[in-house]
Design a protein around this motif. Structure first.
Motif, mmCIF file in Angstrom:
data_model
loop_
_atom_site.group_PDB
_atom_site.id
_atom_site.type_symbol
_atom_site.label_atom_id
_atom_site.label_comp_id
_atom_site.label_asym_id
_atom_site.label_seq_id
_atom_site.Cartn_x
_atom_site.Cartn_y
_atom_site.Cartn_z
ATOM 1 N N LEU A 31 35.862 -11.033 -21.197
ATOM 2 C CA LEU A 31 34.428 -10.757 -21.182
ATOM 3 C C LEU A 31 33.773 -11.321 -19.933
ATOM 4 N N LEU A 32 34.217 -12.490 -19.492
ATOM 5 C CA LEU A 32 33.555 -13.205 -18.400
ATOM 6 C C LEU A 32 34.093 -12.855 -17.013
ATOM 7 N N THR A 33 34.892 -11.816 -16.917
ATOM 8 C CA THR A 33 35.385 -11.411 -15.593
ATOM 9 C C THR A 33 34.274 -10.836 -14.723
ATOM 10 N N GLU A 34 33.129 -10.519 -15.334
ATOM 11 C CA GLU A 34 31.976 -10.033 -14.578
ATOM 12 C C GLU A 34 30.701 -10.553 -15.215
ATOM 13 N N PRO A 35 29.642 -10.714 -14.422
ATOM 14 C CA PRO A 35 28.365 -11.202 -14.977
ATOM 15 C C PRO A 35 27.746 -10.169 -15.919
ATOM 16 N N HIS A 36 26.879 -10.654 -16.788
ATOM 17 C CA HIS A 36 26.148 -9.804 -17.726
ATOM 18 C C HIS A 36 24.644 -9.992 -17.517
ATOM 19 N N PRO A 37 23.841 -9.009 -17.916
ATOM 20 C CA PRO A 37 22.387 -9.159 -17.764
ATOM 21 C C PRO A 37 21.826 -10.349 -18.538
ATOM 22 N N VAL A 38 22.493 -10.709 -19.629
ATOM 23 C CA VAL A 38 22.090 -11.852 -20.450
ATOM 24 C C VAL A 38 22.993 -13.037 -20.105
ATOM 25 N N PRO A 39 22.434 -14.239 -19.901
ATOM 26 C CA PRO A 39 23.294 -15.399 -19.661
ATOM 27 C C PRO A 39 24.264 -15.607 -20.823
ATOM 28 N N VAL A 40 25.517 -15.860 -20.493
ATOM 29 C CA VAL A 40 26.546 -16.094 -21.504
ATOM 30 C C VAL A 40 27.048 -17.526 -21.372
ATOM 31 N N HIS A 41 26.888 -18.286 -22.450
ATOM 32 C CA HIS A 41 27.456 -19.619 -22.545
ATOM 33 C C HIS A 41 28.667 -19.578 -23.460
ATOM 34 N N VAL A 42 29.527 -20.563 -23.336
ATOM 35 C CA VAL A 42 30.682 -20.684 -24.222
ATOM 36 C C VAL A 42 30.690 -22.071 -24.822
ATOM 37 N N ARG A 43 30.769 -22.128 -26.154
ATOM 38 C CA ARG A 43 31.007 -23.423 -26.800
ATOM 39 C C ARG A 43 32.520 -23.591 -26.915
ATOM 40 N N VAL A 44 33.036 -24.541 -26.155
ATOM 41 C CA VAL A 44 34.472 -24.788 -26.157
ATOM 42 C C VAL A 44 34.840 -25.616 -27.379
ATOM 43 N N ASN A 45 36.134 -25.832 -27.558
ATOM 44 C CA ASN A 45 36.595 -26.647 -28.670
ATOM 45 C C ASN A 45 36.344 -28.128 -28.407
ATOM 46 N N ALA A 46 36.470 -28.923 -29.455
ATOM 47 C CA ALA A 46 36.179 -30.356 -29.383
ATOM 48 C C ALA A 46 36.915 -30.998 -28.219
ATOM 49 N N LEU A 47 36.200 -31.832 -27.472
ATOM 50 C CA LEU A 47 36.750 -32.390 -26.234
ATOM 51 C C LEU A 47 37.938 -33.312 -26.473
ATOM 52 N N ASP A 48 38.034 -33.887 -27.661
ATOM 53 C CA ASP A 48 39.165 -34.767 -27.955
ATOM 54 C C ASP A 48 40.278 -34.047 -28.708
ATOM 55 N N GLY A 49 40.204 -32.726 -28.779
ATOM 56 C CA GLY A 49 41.210 -31.948 -29.485
ATOM 57 C C GLY A 49 42.205 -31.293 -28.543
ATOM 58 N N PRO A 50 43.123 -30.478 -29.083
ATOM 59 C CA PRO A 50 44.203 -29.910 -28.279
ATOM 60 C C PRO A 50 43.835 -28.667 -27.476
ATOM 61 N N HIS A 51 42.648 -28.108 -27.688
ATOM 62 C CA HIS A 51 42.317 -26.821 -27.061
ATOM 63 C C HIS A 51 41.319 -26.912 -25.911
ATOM 64 N N ALA A 52 40.571 -27.998 -25.815
ATOM 65 C CA ALA A 52 39.448 -28.041 -24.884
ATOM 66 C C ALA A 52 39.886 -27.893 -23.429
ATOM 67 N N ASP A 53 40.923 -28.609 -23.020
ATOM 68 C CA ASP A 53 41.346 -28.531 -21.618
ATOM 69 C C ASP A 53 41.778 -27.111 -21.253
ATOM 70 N N THR A 54 42.457 -26.452 -22.174
ATOM 71 C CA THR A 54 42.877 -25.074 -21.919
ATOM 72 C C THR A 54 41.664 -24.154 -21.834
ATOM 73 N N ASP A 55 40.700 -24.359 -22.724
ATOM 74 C CA ASP A 55 39.454 -23.579 -22.668
ATOM 75 C C ASP A 55 38.784 -23.738 -21.304
ATOM 76 N N LEU A 56 38.623 -24.975 -20.885
ATOM 77 C CA LEU A 56 37.927 -25.248 -19.636
ATOM 78 C C LEU A 56 38.673 -24.664 -18.441
ATOM 79 N N GLY A 57 39.982 -24.818 -18.431
ATOM 80 C CA GLY A 57 40.768 -24.292 -17.329
ATOM 81 C C GLY A 57 40.728 -22.783 -17.240
ATOM 82 N N ALA A 58 40.632 -22.126 -18.387
ATOM 83 C CA ALA A 58 40.655 -20.664 -18.403
ATOM 84 C C ALA A 58 39.299 -20.046 -18.083
ATOM 85 N N LEU A 59 38.208 -20.766 -18.341
ATOM 86 C CA LEU A 59 36.884 -20.140 -18.311
ATOM 87 C C LEU A 59 35.939 -20.659 -17.238
#
Length: 274
Positions: A51-79
């Motif tokens: 979805l985020l490969t291009e900008p959208h007319p509406v600002p898009v934010h992402v709520r990533v997973n909990a920072l102390d959990g196993p997914h957050a670093d992967t979320d941040l690196g990918a997005l």
């Protein structure tokens, strides 16, 4: 334009995200955390990256997973470096060090950290609200996550959250950040309760509210936009403040000084910016 509505949509349901983007929300928040089951996390991340490969007319934010959990670093690196990303919402923040680490982790990929927003969802997070709010220049806002906070505090009545709400409003303003939006009203059928909650939140100093369904958006916008009477009063105050230096009393007894004029100007700016 000052955002008043922040609509959450689950990241593992691209069709719902697509509807959110045309819902009229000021900001769409793609949720990778609570709205996504553990076995759907990878798919949600991949769909959001597409979805985020291009900008959208509406600002898009992402709520990533909990920072102390196993997914957050992967979320941040990918997005973090994708052109369609307008902000990262960080759940369950409890320390300024978490903000600094995210900012440093995401800055190299994009040549500068994306806009960060901290969600305070525990007693510790609320207690440290101001130090979190001033942790890093990339932090653009703070807000409460009231469902988790209510559970952490063991509250049975909504009024028990008012001290935490005021604490976050004051911390945001003291840090030079915008007034925070309210947390979500979880009952999507209870529009009267939503309106009443928005009126209470506005009285406490919030500006706007997160939503979980498009039908909540017009209720939130009506609650937070100045009324015709408020606009008329603000125009009268600004006119008087422009024509006369120093403090004065209007014919109806309203006292006007620099602070009152500044508040009136904010009211008009919000009304004219929609």
């Amino acid at each position: 334009m000052t955002p008043l509505t922040w609509l959450y949509a689950p990241g593992d349901r691209p069709e719902v995200v697509a509807k959110a983007l045309v819902s009229g929300a000021d900001v769409v928040v793609v949720d990778l955390e609570d709205a996504v089951a553990p076995d759907r996390k990878a798919y949600a991340r991949e769909a959001t990256a597409e979805l985020l490969t291009e900008p959208h007319p509406v600002p898009v934010h992402v709520r990533v997973n909990a920072l102390d959990g196993p997914h957050a670093d992967t979320d941040l690196g990918a997005l973090a470096a994708l052109p369609g990303l307008s902000g990262l919402r960080l759940p369950k923040v409890t320390s300024p060090g978490q903000i600094t680490r995210v900012a440093e982790h995401t800055a190299p990929a994009a040549g500068g950290a994306p806009a960060l927003y901290a969600l305070l969802e525990s007693a510790l997070g609320v207690e440290r609200a101001h130090t979190i709010a001033t942790a890093h220049p990339a932090l653009r806002g703070i807000a409460l996550g009231e469902a988790d906070l209510r559970a952490d505090l063991g509250l049975r009545e909504d009024s028990g959250l008012d001290w935490s709400r005021s604490r976050v409003v004051v911390a945001a303003r003291a840090a030079g950040l915008p007034a925070p939006p309210q947390s979500v009203h979880p009952d999507i059928r209870d529009l009267d309760g939503l309106a009443a909650g928005c009126a209470h939140g506005r009285a406490l100093g919030f500006l706007g509210r997160a939503a979980v369904h498009p039908r909540q958006l017009p209720v939130i916008e009506r609650a937070y936009l100045p009324t015709a009477q408020e606009i008329e009063e603000a125009e009268r105050v600004v006119k008087a403040g422009t024509e006369h230096e120093g403090a004065l009393a209007l014919p109806d007894g309203t006292f006007v000084d620099t602070a009152v004029v500044a508040a009136a100007r904010r009211t008009l700016s919000l009304a004219r910016g929609r």
